[in-house]
Design a protein around this motif. Structure first.
Motif, PDB file in Angstrom:
ATOM      1  N   VAL A 159     -28.442  -4.600 -53.284  1.00 21.35           N
ATOM      2  CA  VAL A 159     -27.316  -5.344 -53.847  1.00 21.35           C
ATOM      3  C   VAL A 159     -26.456  -5.822 -52.682  1.00 21.35           C
ATOM      4  O   VAL A 159     -25.828  -5.022 -51.994  1.00 21.35           O
ATOM      5  N   ASN A 160     -26.445  -7.117 -52.450  1.00 20.26           N
ATOM      6  CA  ASN A 160     -25.657  -7.702 -51.370  1.00 20.26           C
ATOM      7  C   ASN A 160     -24.241  -7.976 -51.871  1.00 20.26           C
ATOM      8  O   ASN A 160     -24.018  -8.910 -52.650  1.00 20.26           O
ATOM      9  N   VAL A 161     -23.296  -7.159 -51.430  1.00 24.13           N
ATOM     10  CA  VAL A 161     -21.905  -7.292 -51.867  1.00 24.13           C
ATOM     11  C   VAL A 161     -21.258  -8.488 -51.186  1.00 24.13           C
ATOM     12  O   VAL A 161     -21.296  -8.617 -49.959  1.00 24.13           O
ATOM     13  N   ARG A 162     -20.621  -9.359 -51.990  1.00 26.06           N
ATOM     14  CA  ARG A 162     -20.003 -10.571 -51.457  1.00 26.06           C
ATOM     15  C   ARG A 162     -18.591 -10.705 -52.026  1.00 26.06           C
ATOM     16  O   ARG A 162     -18.373 -11.364 -53.051  1.00 26.06           O
ATOM     17  N   PRO A 163     -17.606 -10.072 -51.379  1.00 29.53           N
ATOM     18  CA  PRO A 163     -16.225 -10.141 -51.878  1.00 29.53           C
ATOM     19  C   PRO A 163     -15.686 -11.566 -51.840  1.00 29.53           C
ATOM     20  O   PRO A 163     -15.924 -12.312 -50.880  1.00 29.53           O
ATOM     21  N   GLY A 216     -22.009  -1.841 -43.431  1.00 28.98           N
ATOM     22  CA  GLY A 216     -23.110  -1.333 -44.237  1.00 28.98           C
ATOM     23  C   GLY A 216     -22.719  -0.434 -45.378  1.00 28.98           C
ATOM     24  O   GLY A 216     -23.572   0.262 -45.938  1.00 28.98           O
ATOM     25  N   ARG A 217     -21.425  -0.448 -45.777  1.00 31.42           N
ATOM     26  CA  ARG A 217     -20.962   0.437 -46.847  1.00 31.42           C
ATOM     27  C   ARG A 217     -20.186  -0.354 -47.910  1.00 31.42           C
ATOM     28  O   ARG A 217     -19.251   0.147 -48.528  1.00 31.42           O
ATOM     29  N   GLY A 218     -20.617  -1.595 -48.135  1.00 32.12           N
ATOM     30  CA  GLY A 218     -19.873  -2.459 -49.037  1.00 32.12           C
ATOM     31  C   GLY A 218     -19.749  -1.929 -50.448  1.00 32.12           C
ATOM     32  O   GLY A 218     -18.655  -1.856 -51.013  1.00 32.12           O
ATOM     33  N   LEU A 219     -20.865  -1.556 -51.058  1.00 36.41           N
ATOM     34  CA  LEU A 219     -20.837  -1.107 -52.450  1.00 36.41           C
ATOM     35  C   LEU A 219     -20.048   0.186 -52.595  1.00 36.41           C
ATOM     36  O   LEU A 219     -19.267   0.348 -53.544  1.00 36.41           O
ATOM     37  N   ALA A 220     -20.225   1.107 -51.667  1.00 36.92           N
ATOM     38  CA  ALA A 220     -19.492   2.376 -51.720  1.00 36.92           C
ATOM     39  C   ALA A 220     -17.988   2.151 -51.569  1.00 36.92           C
ATOM     40  O   ALA A 220     -17.177   2.786 -52.251  1.00 36.92           O
ATOM     41  N   PHE A 221     -17.606   1.224 -50.686  1.00 39.21           N
ATOM     42  CA  PHE A 221     -16.187   0.937 -50.481  1.00 39.21           C
ATOM     43  C   PHE A 221     -15.575   0.309 -51.726  1.00 39.21           C
ATOM     44  O   PHE A 221     -14.501   0.722 -52.179  1.00 39.21           O
ATOM     45  N   LEU A 222     -16.239  -0.693 -52.292  1.00 38.65           N
ATOM     46  CA  LEU A 222     -15.733  -1.313 -53.513  1.00 38.65           C
ATOM     47  C   LEU A 222     -15.578  -0.280 -54.624  1.00 38.65           C
ATOM     48  O   LEU A 222     -14.600  -0.294 -55.378  1.00 38.65           O
ATOM     49  N   THR A 224     -11.247   5.255 -48.677  1.00 37.52           N
ATOM     50  CA  THR A 224     -12.136   4.713 -47.653  1.00 37.52           C
ATOM     51  C   THR A 224     -12.982   5.822 -47.036  1.00 37.52           C
ATOM     52  O   THR A 224     -14.182   5.640 -46.778  1.00 37.52           O
ATOM     53  N   ALA A 225     -12.373   6.974 -46.815  1.00 36.66           N
ATOM     54  CA  ALA A 225     -13.117   8.113 -46.262  1.00 36.66           C
ATOM     55  C   ALA A 225     -14.219   8.565 -47.220  1.00 36.66           C
ATOM     56  O   ALA A 225     -15.327   8.918 -46.786  1.00 36.66           O
ATOM     57  N   ARG A 226     -13.934   8.549 -48.519  1.00 35.30           N
ATOM     58  CA  ARG A 226     -14.954   8.927 -49.496  1.00 35.30           C
ATOM     59  C   ARG A 226     -16.128   7.954 -49.473  1.00 35.30           C
ATOM     60  O   ARG A 226     -17.249   8.319 -49.839  1.00 35.30           O
ATOM     61  N   ALA A 227     -15.863   6.727 -49.050  1.00 34.29           N
ATOM     62  CA  ALA A 227     -16.936   5.732 -48.925  1.00 34.29           C
ATOM     63  C   ALA A 227     -17.678   5.855 -47.601  1.00 34.29           C
ATOM     64  O   ALA A 227     -18.591   5.071 -47.330  1.00 34.29           O
TER      65      ALA A 227
END
Length: 217
Positions: A34-38, A114-120, A145-148
């Motif tokens: 899944v390519n996250v694109r904000p 490399g942590r786009g989905l986790a951050f969102l 952010t740390a949890r991501a």
């Protein structure tokens, strides 16, 4: 073969948040990236949007997002503060926006790391799901952010002084969203075909299966 799907996503979109568990499930259960694109929310991209919609639309939106959350069993509250500052009486958007630019640039940086989905996921949970008042203050964003798996201070240091590069990246995403045939979020785009809304995830999955998508082993 790992397939690719683009996810166009906004930090002000309640439906983007409400679809997050299923977006994560796509990547977890299927041989898929899944390519996250904000992108910026429609209120920023098209400030006149809310002054032109039917007067019944805002009330319907509020009713719908809460019932979708209830139906899905997802915790939900409207953010305080709203990621987009807006005069609700006049439905106008002031130019001064203290939150959404920071959030969206951080989304781009999370993708770069490399942590786009986790951050969102973690940020949207904090803003929309945990009813955290003043989520922009204290350690709320730092902890999310740390949890991501990321460091907020390091991310903001990368952005500082390079804001235009992040604005350019956001614009690239917005142009790609329009090119695939839509303007709203969340939108999944697979091979140029848009699937708009958290209620079109299963249809996108169906299309990807037609293209050979296989379960992750």
């Amino acid at each position: 073969m790992t397939l690719q799907v683009d996810l166009f996503w906004s930090f002000r979109s309640p439906y983007s948040y409400l679809g997050m568990e299923r977006f994560k499930q796509l990547e977890r259960d299927w041989n898929l990236t899944v390519n996250v694109r904000p992108v910026y929310p429609i209120a920023i991209r098209t400030p006149e949007f809310f002054s032109q919609v039917n007067l019944m639309w805002p009330a319907y939106l509020m009713k719908d997002v809460f019932r979708v959350a209830e139906h899905l069993g997802v915790p939900f509250q409207w953010p305080d503060p709203d990621p987009v500052v807006m005069d609700m009486k006049t439905r106008t958007i002031p130019k001064e926006q203290p939150y959404i630019h920071r959030l969206t640039r951080l989304g781009i940086e999370a993708v770069n790391r490399g942590r786009g989905l986790a951050f969102l996921d973690e940020i949207s949970r904090t803003i929309w799901g945990k009813a955290v008042k003043n989520w922009h203050q204290g350690d709320h964003l730092k902890d999310a952010t740390a949890r991501a798996g990321l460091d907020l201070a390091a991310m903001e240091q990368s952005i500082e002084g390079n804001e235009q590069a992040y604005e350019d990246a956001i614009k690239v995403n917005e142009d790609a969203l329009e090119k695939c045939g839509h303007w709203g979020v969340p939108t999944l785009a697979f091979k140029g075909e848009p699937f708009f809304g958290q209620d079109r995830i299963d249809m996108c999955l169906w299309r990807m299966k037609q293209a050979g998508l296989e379960p992750r082993t």
